[in-house]
Design an enzyme around this catalytic site. Structure first.
Site, PDB file in Angstrom:
ATOM      1  N   SER A  11      -5.388  -0.563  -7.320  1.00  0.00           N
ATOM      2  CA  SER A  11      -5.325  -1.136  -6.216  1.00  0.00           C
ATOM      3  C   SER A  11      -6.135  -1.069  -5.042  1.00  0.00           C
ATOM      4  CB  SER A  11      -3.848  -1.215  -5.395  1.00  0.00           C
ATOM      5  OG  SER A  11      -3.568   0.180  -5.060  1.00  0.00           O
ATOM      6  N   ASP A 190      -1.731   3.846   4.986  1.00  0.00           N
ATOM      7  CA  ASP A 190      -0.377   4.181   4.410  1.00  0.00           C
ATOM      8  C   ASP A 190      -0.139   5.445   3.638  1.00  0.00           C
ATOM      9  OD1 ASP A 190      -1.906   3.631   2.011  1.00  0.00           O
ATOM     10  OD2 ASP A 190      -0.539   1.628   1.673  1.00  0.00           O
ATOM     11  N   HIS A 193      -3.967   4.038   0.689  1.00  0.00           N
ATOM     12  CA  HIS A 193      -4.979   3.034   0.648  1.00  0.00           C
ATOM     13  C   HIS A 193      -5.928   3.534   1.722  1.00  0.00           C
ATOM     14  CE1 HIS A 193      -1.859   1.290  -1.861  1.00  0.00           C
ATOM     15  NE2 HIS A 193      -2.850   0.752  -2.602  1.00  0.00           N
TER      16      HIS A 193
END
Lengths: 241, 241
Positions: A11, A190, A193
């Site tokens: 991600s 977070d 990320h």
């Protein structure tokens, strides 16, 4: 045809074209010299990445019709492998030794396909455990973060070792980020990320590694005449060849 | 292999991967479904674009090895064509009728290469003439802006007409932007290039046009299983095919 740079990862790669993201910054940096191709798969670990590598990089893309071998591939996995096995994201966990072996296998796969392509491994980022509890991705009633910075450190070291053993380049993101004051808030959004400074670090480190391999704006051919090289008195001259 | 969406245009396309840029937003939007390929050439008008079209879109990229025909191409020229001929950027000027004819020729070229590819013309944006005097690109002692909003309007209308005559889609950016209160500061950064709201408008309008053609996240196949579709109890099942 323009050469390509592939971004293969989880991600942190998939989301790299959000505003200020490191992928978009690379695409802008190379906007007249190379195509930056996004191959990010949110949630993936190296076990799954290895399973799909042949689909992510189909053979035809490497032949002369598909633009030849890419200039470079970034391989950026480990953040999911490093999920602790007995916590809420345990299904993404891959044991440390397997992680290292999987990186070796991914590198071997890429080297077999494209022997001259520059491969850059990127270690997982450091983890802000408090932020991970504040921004859970799945229900987490345990009160314990699914990732720890200690585990991320071990996976980062394994990544660096895999790069050294296989003769690849490596960006030690885990260390680089923690050199920044307030890295938890400056580099991470977070706890995992990337925030603005984190994206900037990845972008700058990848550009630096590429440059070490002779892949830079100074050396790569520009696609078509730049406006600054077009003669206002005779613009069409620039297009004669 | 993933389908592609090409962005063909001038500096407003070339700079579309800066933070918040419409190109990067498209790449993020389609991060698991399509590759957004940047073909922006700063300063170019349609005359030069037509001269280089065959190099920008080499035949091999359209064959089966190169991933087949692209899903779509955005064609975004006119801001340079519309430079007034007798002012400081006059060498970029292209007469209105030639501009329209050049757009037709570019569309014909693309249709011949890829008969089923969606072509989206985008009109030049409106011009803030005061800002153009404040942020000159070349020496401009005349005190007169090199571009005017009146000229941009005429080129935008010609672009819309070319789209209608050739059966292409069109984004009337000139009109859309001026619907925004404070469009000069909200949509433009220097009287010509896009600021945050301007980028958002282009992104949203292109997504809307693509959707009208059935090209959306709802219809395009996703590249490899999404993490939400991977069973935590048996993750490898998702990769069996």
């Amino acid at each position: 045809m323009r050469p390509r740079i592939y971004l293969f990862g989880d991600s942190i790669t998939e989301s790299s074209f959000t505003p200020g993201g490191w992928g978009a910054s690379l695409a802008h940096h190379f906007c007249r010299t190379a195509d930056v191709v996004l191959r990010g798969y949110s949630g993936y670990n190296t076990r799954w990445a290895l399973l799909v590598a042949d689909k992510v990089f189909p053979p035809a893309e490497g032949d002369s019709h598909g633009g030849g071998a890419p200039l470079a591939v970034t391989v950026f996995f480990g953040a999911n492998d490093a999920c602790l096995p007995d916590r809420c994201s345990g299904f993404q966990h891959v044991p440390l030794e397997e992680y290292k072996q999987n990186l070796h296998s991914i590198v071997s796969f890429l080297k077999k396909r494209w022997p001259k392509t520059t491969i850059i491994l990127i270690t997982p980022p450091p983890i802000d455990e408090e932020a991970r509890l504040q921004f859970p991705y799945v229900e987490n009633p345990s009160g314990l973060p699914e990732r720890t910075n200690e585990a991320a450190s071990a996976y980062a070291k394994a990544c660096i070792a895999a790069a050294e053993e296989s003769g690849c380049l490596v960006v030690d993101l885990w260390t680089k980020m923690q050199e920044f004051p307030n890295w938890k808030s400056a580099c991470l959004s977070d706890g995992l990320h990337l925030a603005e400074t984190g994206n900037k670090i990845v972008f700058e480190e990848v550009v630096k590694k590429l440059k070490e391999q002779g892949l830079s704006l100074e050396t790569l051919p520009v696609d078509l005449p730049l406006i600054g090289n077009i003669d206002p008195e005779n613009p069409l001259k620039a297009f004669e060849n």
